[in-house]
Each structure stands twice: as structure tokens, then as C-alpha cells.
Design a protein around this motif. Structure first.
Motif, PDB file in Angstrom:
ATOM      1  N   UNK A 285     -44.476  -3.405   8.270  1.00 54.10           N
ATOM      2  CA  UNK A 285     -43.300  -3.742   9.074  1.00 54.10           C
ATOM      3  C   UNK A 285     -43.612  -3.826  10.570  1.00 54.10           C
ATOM      4  N   UNK A 286     -44.352  -2.872  11.139  1.00 50.97           N
ATOM      5  CA  UNK A 286     -44.686  -2.997  12.580  1.00 50.97           C
ATOM      6  C   UNK A 286     -45.510  -4.256  12.866  1.00 50.97           C
ATOM      7  N   UNK A 287     -46.462  -4.581  11.981  1.00 53.39           N
ATOM      8  CA  UNK A 287     -47.277  -5.777  12.183  1.00 53.39           C
ATOM      9  C   UNK A 287     -46.427  -7.041  12.068  1.00 53.39           C
ATOM     10  N   UNK A 288     -45.521  -7.056  11.097  1.00 60.20           N
ATOM     11  CA  UNK A 288     -44.671  -8.228  10.912  1.00 60.20           C
ATOM     12  C   UNK A 288     -43.757  -8.432  12.114  1.00 60.20           C
ATOM     13  N   UNK A 289     -43.273  -7.332  12.685  1.00 53.34           N
ATOM     14  CA  UNK A 289     -42.412  -7.448  13.864  1.00 53.34           C
ATOM     15  C   UNK A 289     -43.169  -8.099  15.013  1.00 53.34           C
ATOM     16  N   UNK A 290     -44.424  -7.674  15.223  1.00 56.22           N
ATOM     17  CA  UNK A 290     -45.236  -8.252  16.299  1.00 56.22           C
ATOM     18  C   UNK A 290     -45.507  -9.735  16.038  1.00 56.22           C
ATOM     19  N   UNK A 291     -45.879 -10.071  14.782  1.00 57.21           N
ATOM     20  CA  UNK A 291     -46.197 -11.458  14.445  1.00 57.21           C
ATOM     21  C   UNK A 291     -44.981 -12.366  14.624  1.00 57.21           C
ATOM     22  N   UNK A 292     -43.826 -11.913  14.166  1.00 48.71           N
ATOM     23  CA  UNK A 292     -42.607 -12.722  14.291  1.00 48.71           C
ATOM     24  C   UNK A 292     -42.227 -12.900  15.754  1.00 48.71           C
ATOM     25  N   UNK A 367     -53.005  -6.155  24.303  1.00 45.53           N
ATOM     26  CA  UNK A 367     -52.171  -6.269  25.490  1.00 45.53           C
ATOM     27  C   UNK A 367     -51.100  -5.173  25.531  1.00 45.53           C
ATOM     28  N   UNK A 368     -50.586  -4.806  24.386  1.00 47.29           N
ATOM     29  CA  UNK A 368     -49.550  -3.787  24.317  1.00 47.29           C
ATOM     30  C   UNK A 368     -48.184  -4.285  24.747  1.00 47.29           C
ATOM     31  N   UNK A 369     -48.004  -5.601  24.831  1.00 45.93           N
ATOM     32  CA  UNK A 369     -46.738  -6.133  25.327  1.00 45.93           C
ATOM     33  C   UNK A 369     -45.632  -6.091  24.279  1.00 45.93           C
ATOM     34  N   UNK A 370     -45.972  -6.115  23.021  1.00 48.60           N
ATOM     35  CA  UNK A 370     -44.944  -6.183  21.990  1.00 48.60           C
ATOM     36  C   UNK A 370     -44.790  -4.871  21.242  1.00 48.60           C
ATOM     37  N   UNK A 371     -45.351  -3.789  21.825  1.00 50.10           N
ATOM     38  CA  UNK A 371     -45.243  -2.482  21.161  1.00 50.10           C
ATOM     39  C   UNK A 371     -43.792  -1.984  21.221  1.00 50.10           C
TER      40      UNK A 371
END
Length: 371
Positions: A285-292, A367-371
Motif C-alpha cells: 500500500x505505501x508503494x502503491x500510494x507513491x506510484x499513483x 528524494x523523500x518528497x512523497x513520504x
């Protein structure tokens, strides 16, 4: 949120839009009811759903294999779901007349084969494009039974061998809703009234001469041209449902092609791609959130946050030269070029970026921008 790009999410994850999904479910239900003679055509709009389907897919008007559930308790034949050691070695059983059956399905078509040295039987038949491997295996047993009946066998010990466990399990069941299985049961029962009929499973490609001969005949049938109008055997309900599902996918693809919204997602995903969708759905879920967020632009990017009234400037926080959008960061921003080269390589076209989900996750993770 009101700004959630629902249409883009449906395209990325290959989720059928709700209105199309409802139509698909209603159409599948109508098909099942019509097959069971429970559908009534009234002069009201929603009953035209099958007319619309038939206009798009005329094949659905062909005869179907689904029948009302039949209960079978009187079976004059025996089913053996385990293979005897004698059949494993391929040695001939002198106490039984041995008949081997098989089915085949290739890109060219499907077919059945029957072989018996004891009864001098060599049969191969083409079953056309729409027949499933299950139906081809079942037709092999039906053809064998007809061949036995044509020879007027009586008071014989007959063993029919097939490598289809699925067909034997269907015949072994006390309930049947397949017209082909029910037809097979009826002719086996007729034979069993005057003979000792045994159906036995045999392992495919086990070195049995009879099984190998039936397999060769079945492949010969599948490579031959079918004689007569298609479909040769009744269509299974599963095939019709798959056609309805495929039609819904085509409608979804057409909808995605013609919409003018979701600009960034359409750049990275010009057309719905099942392979990419499967890759995304396997993420956590965390990876999918970043990808989307990266693929739709609806994430912690200054341009998006500015549009929501959260930041006072849409400029890129790294280079301060252009608006900070997902594509700017992924393709153009000079301030993050080292990270880009490490995870994504040189700037590429947006569709190529979508094919490298692993690199995309590594890039934004660094980058840490979408954490």
C-alpha cells in the motif's frame, strides 16, 4: 477527496468503471437466465440488454451448454479416479476391452481422439475454435461410447481411459448442469445396462501406447478444419462471460481514449495496459500510494498543492525554474539529475517511465518528497 482522479485510478489499476461493471453484471445474469429459459422479454428498456449484446457479439445467440441442474443417482458405470499400476506400465489387460480417449486444443482449433486395438477404433474429429479442452476431453468419451454402441457390444468388460481428471470428477458428481456432461452420462448409462463399463484416469504422456495414440489422434483433430457451422459443441457459459468481460474492457479502453481530463496520466499511460496494472497491484500500500501520486501528479508536488491552496507558489522547490509537477521532477529538473540517472536513466518518454515502476519508487524514495 473531490479532486481524486477516479478515472485515472481506474485506468492505472484496470478497474472497470462502476457504470460499465453494472452493465456487465446485468448482461451476464441475463445470459444465464435466458440459457435456463427463465428470461422474459418485456417491452421495457432494461430487457433490451441482450439485444444490445447480440448486436455486438452475434455468437451469444448460439446454443449454450448450461442446463437446469440435474440430479443423477442411478449410474450404470463406474468411475475410478486413481490410476492402476497396470495402466502405468502400458501393459494390455486381457480381461477388458481397452479404449483410450483424449482431447486437444491449440491456436488452430480443438479436437478429440479415440483409439482401441481391441475394437479396431481410430477416430479423430475437429471441434472448431470455441470448444474448450474440457469439452474436447468429454467429447472423446462420447465418441468412444458411440463407437462401442455401433459395434453392438454386449456382456463385455469395457474400460475407457482418459487423462482428464476434471471430466471424470464431473461424471462422478451427483449433480450436473452441463448439457455435454449430461449427454455423456446418458449414453454411458445405456452402455452400462448391457455391459460392465469402467472409466479410469490415466496419466498423460506416461508411455502408454494407447494413450499416446489417442493424444496423436486428438492433435490431428485439432489441426483439421471443422466441418459445419460453428460452434460445433454448445458454448460453455464461462466462454460467454469472458466475452462479456472482454467487451467491458473494450468499452473502458474506448472511454479512456476519448476523455480530455487526466492529462498527466494520459501522457504516461496512453492506453490501458494489463501488465502495468498487475505490476501496480502487487505493490504494498505505501508503494502503491507513491506510484499513483507520481503517475497522476496528485501528490506532494508544489503545482498540485498550489492548485489546492496549500502552498503560495507552484515553482519547483529544487530548481525554482519551472512549475513543480511530477513530470518536471521525473524528466527535467536539473537539481535532481543525479538521482534521476541512478534510478531512471536518461530522460525518456512518459510511457517508458511507467514501465519502470521499481526505478520510479527508488527515485522518489531517495528524494523523500512523497513520504
Amino acid at each position: 477527496m473531490r479532486t481524486t482522479p477516479t478515472t485515472a485510478l481506474e485506468a492505472l489499476l484496470n478497474l472497470t468503471p462502476l457504470n460499465i461493471h453494472i452493465q456487465q453484471t446485468a448482461t451476464s445474469t441475463a445470459l444465464r437466465l435466458r440459457t435456463l429459459n427463465l428470461w422474459r422479454q418485456y417491452r421495457i428498456p432494461h430487457t433490451s440488454i441482450l439485444d444490445t449484446l447480440t448486436a455486438a457479439l452475434p455468437i451469444v445467440d448460439a446454443k449454450h451448454d448450461l442446463i437446469p441442474k440435474q440430479y443423477i443417482f442411478d449410474k450404470k458405470y463406474k468411475i475410478h479416479l486413481t490410476e492402476s499400476k497396470q495402466n502405468d506400465t502400458g501393459r494390455h489387460n486381457h480381461t477388458h476391452l481397452m479404449i483410450y480417449t483424449d482431447g486437444s486444443k491449440t491456436d488452430q482449433g480443438s479436437g478429440s481422439g479415440v483409439f482401441s486395438e481391441d475394437l479396431n477404433i481410430k477416430i479423430h474429429t475437429s471441434l472448431g475454435q470455441y470448444c474448450t479442452i474440457f469439452q474436447a476431453e468429454c467429447m472423446g468419451i462420447i465418441l468412444a461410447a458411440h463407437a462401442i454402441a455401433a459395434r453392438k457390444a454386449k456382456d463385455e468388460n469395457i474400460c475407457i481411459l482418459t487423462d482428464s481428471m476434471a471430466v471424470l470428477q464431473a461424471l462422478n458428481s451427483y449433480t450436473v448442469n452441463s448439457g455435454l456432461i449430461y449427454e455423456c452420462h446418458l449414453i454411458l448409462n445405456d452402455l452400462g445396462a448391457v455391459n460392465n463399463i469402467n472409466l479410469r484416469w490415466i496419466k498423460g504422456h506416461s508411455g502408454s501406447r494407447g494413450n499416446d495414440a489417442a493424444d496423436e489422434l486428438a492433435r490431428k483433430g485439432s489441426s483439421s478444419r471443422a466441418i459445419g457451422p460453428e460452434p460445433i459443441v454448445p458454448l460453455p457459459l464461462g466462454y460467454l462471460r469472458s466475452q462479456v468481460t472482454s467487451r467491458s474492457h473494450d468499452q473502458h479502453s474506448a472511454l479512456w481514449d476519448c476523455i480530455s481530463e487526466c492529462r498527466q496520466t494520459k501522457e504516461v499511460l496512453p492506453e490501458i495496459n494489463k501488465r502495468i496494472s498487475n505490476t501496480l497491484l502487487k505493490l504494498s500500500k505505501p508503494q502503491l500510494r507513491v506510484a499513483v501520486a507520481a503517475l497522476t501528479g496528485h501528490g506532494h508536488f508544489n503545482k498540485h498543492l498550489f492548485n489546492l491552496g496549500i502552498t503560495d507558489s507552484p515553482l519547483c522547490r529544487a530548481c525554482m525554474e519551472e512549475e513543480e509537477t511530477a513530470l518536471h521532477v521525473i524528466q527535467h529538473c536539473p537539481a535532481v539529475s543525479d538521482y534521476r540517472d541512478r534510478y531512471l536513466g536518461p530522460p525518456r518518454s512518459p510511457p517508458e517511465i511507467t514501465s519502470n515502476i521499481k526505478g520510479l519508487l527508488g527515485f522518489f524514495g531517495e528524494l523523500g518528497w512523497l513520504e
